[in-house]
Design an enzyme around this catalytic site. Structure first.
Site, short mmCIF file in Angstrom:
data_model
loop_
_atom_site.label_atom_id
_atom_site.label_comp_id
_atom_site.label_asym_id
_atom_site.label_seq_id
_atom_site.Cartn_x
_atom_site.Cartn_y
_atom_site.Cartn_z
N ASP A 35 0.83 -1.22 0.00
CA ASP A 35 0.00 0.00 0.00
C ASP A 35 0.86 1.26 0.00
OD1 ASP A 35 -2.44 1.29 -0.06
OD2 ASP A 35 -2.61 1.38 2.12
N SER A 87 -7.24 -5.27 -5.61
CA SER A 87 -8.38 -5.85 -4.89
C SER A 87 -9.63 -5.84 -5.77
CB SER A 87 -8.64 -5.07 -3.59
OG SER A 87 -9.26 -3.84 -3.88
N ALA A 88 -10.61 -6.65 -5.36
CA ALA A 88 -11.89 -6.68 -6.06
C ALA A 88 -12.53 -5.28 -6.03
CB ALA A 88 -12.82 -7.71 -5.41
N ASN A 130 -10.71 -2.44 -6.04
CA ASN A 130 -9.88 -1.46 -6.76
C ASN A 130 -10.43 -1.13 -8.16
OD1 ASN A 130 -6.72 -2.61 -5.33
ND2 ASN A 130 -8.00 -0.91 -4.70
N TRP A 131 -11.40 -1.92 -8.66
CA TRP A 131 -12.05 -1.58 -9.95
C TRP A 131 -12.78 -0.26 -9.87
CZ3 TRP A 131 -10.27 -4.26 -13.84
CH2 TRP A 131 -9.96 -5.62 -13.70
N ARG A 163 -11.59 2.46 -8.98
CA ARG A 163 -10.66 3.57 -9.24
C ARG A 163 -10.86 4.13 -10.65
NH1 ARG A 163 -5.08 2.53 -6.00
NH2 ARG A 163 -6.07 1.89 -4.05
N ARG A 178 -5.25 -1.85 8.58
CA ARG A 178 -6.48 -2.60 8.30
C ARG A 178 -6.18 -3.70 7.29
NH1 ARG A 178 -8.18 2.86 6.41
NH2 ARG A 178 -7.49 3.07 4.26
N ILE A 179 -7.17 -4.59 7.15
CA ILE A 179 -6.99 -5.79 6.34
C ILE A 179 -7.49 -5.58 4.91
CG2 ILE A 179 -7.67 -8.26 6.18
CD1 ILE A 179 -5.79 -7.64 8.54
#
Ligand code: IPE
Ligand code: IPE
Ligand code: MG
Length: 246
Positions: free
Chosen positions: A20, A65-66, A68-69, A71, A195-196
């Site tokens: 990150d 990540s699922a 992040n689409w 963005r 965070r996760i």
């Protein structure tokens, strides 16, 4: 082949990283966010190399990540292009170093120009044994658990799986990580967020967590070693009491 790095003390079998802070790192320098992703790819190379040299069995990197689409399309497109550059650029090194390349996530959502080379590298490296490098792509922990639950429901409805047989092993064998060491031992997240973010929810149940304020593009092997030493100093009890004499 790389030279091994000798290491005293326990190492995680399965190390996971939430990479990150690329965007903020770039923005703080007046650069576009994508410049951070580009430098971040160099950190990926450095971490893969160090983990392989240390003898870590499994390294799993959260790359997209699922969620992040959501963005901006330009950033998503640049990330997909960088991913392609990464697979093409690292192919030889991955194969020369006996690394099995693996991907988890909703891979069908990735554009074909990147999915096909990813799948090809997974195929050709499938017999490699010295380390498994997994990229989590279009990955979400909830999505993974839902997919496993759907499969279980289908098998139960078809009469091939009895409800009584649904135990932890039955779930684990239907997760996208079914062919990795099941538990994550150590999770590293860069860039200050603690965070996760929907990563490996099931597999992190007893993971040790290590956070650093350093953004991903600046993470170096010294900090990896610091995290590994911290891991070695933790007492993992898994709900039990401390062993006698500890
Ligand atoms: C991590 O860096 C890379 C991806 C999530 C694809 P970010 O892009 O999340 O960077 P920040 O957190 O916005 O700085
Ligand atoms: C998590 O980082 C996903 C990846 C590193 C690929 P994000 O930057 O997307 O997470 P949030 O939005 O800060 O929780
Ligand atoms: Mg982020």
């Amino acid at each position: 082949m790389y030279d091994p790095i000798p290491w005293e003390g326990p190492l995680p079998r399965h190390l996971a990283m939430i990479m990150d802070g690329n965007g903020r790192w770039a923005q703080a320098r007046g650069l576009p966010r994508v410049a951070g992703h580009r430098v971040g790819a160099d950190t990926v190379r450095a971490m893969v190399r160090a983990c392989r040299r240390l003898g870590i069995e499994a390294l799993t990197l959260y790359a997209f990540s699922a969620q992040n689409w959501k963005r901006p399309p330009d950033e998503v497109k640049a990330l997909m292009e960088l991913l392609l550059e990464y697979v093409e650029g690292e192919r030889a090194e991955i194969l020369d170093n006996d690394i099995r390349f693996n991907c988890i996530g909703e891979l069908g959502k990735l554009p074909r120009f990147v999915r096909e080379p990813l799948e090809e590298l997974c195929r050709v490296s499938s017999g490699n044994r010295s380390m498994v490098l997994t990229l989590a792509l279009s990955y979400g922990g909830r999505e993974e658990i839902c997919a496993a639950a759907r499969r279980i429901a289908e098998e139960a409805a078809a009469g091939t799986l009895a409800p009584d047989a649904v135990d932890e092993a039955a779930i684990e064998s239907r997760l996208w990580t079914h062919d990795l060491p099941g538990e994550v031992d150590l999770l590293i997240r860069t860039s200050g967020e603690q965070r996760i973010s929907n990563f490996l929810l099931w597999q992190l149940a007893y993971a040790e967590l290590w956070f650093t304020d350093t953004p991903w593009p600046e993470l170096g092997t010294d900090q990896l070693f610091e995290a590994l030493r911290a891991f070695g100093d933790r007492e993992r009890r898994f709900g039990d009491i401390a062993p006698k004499g500890a």
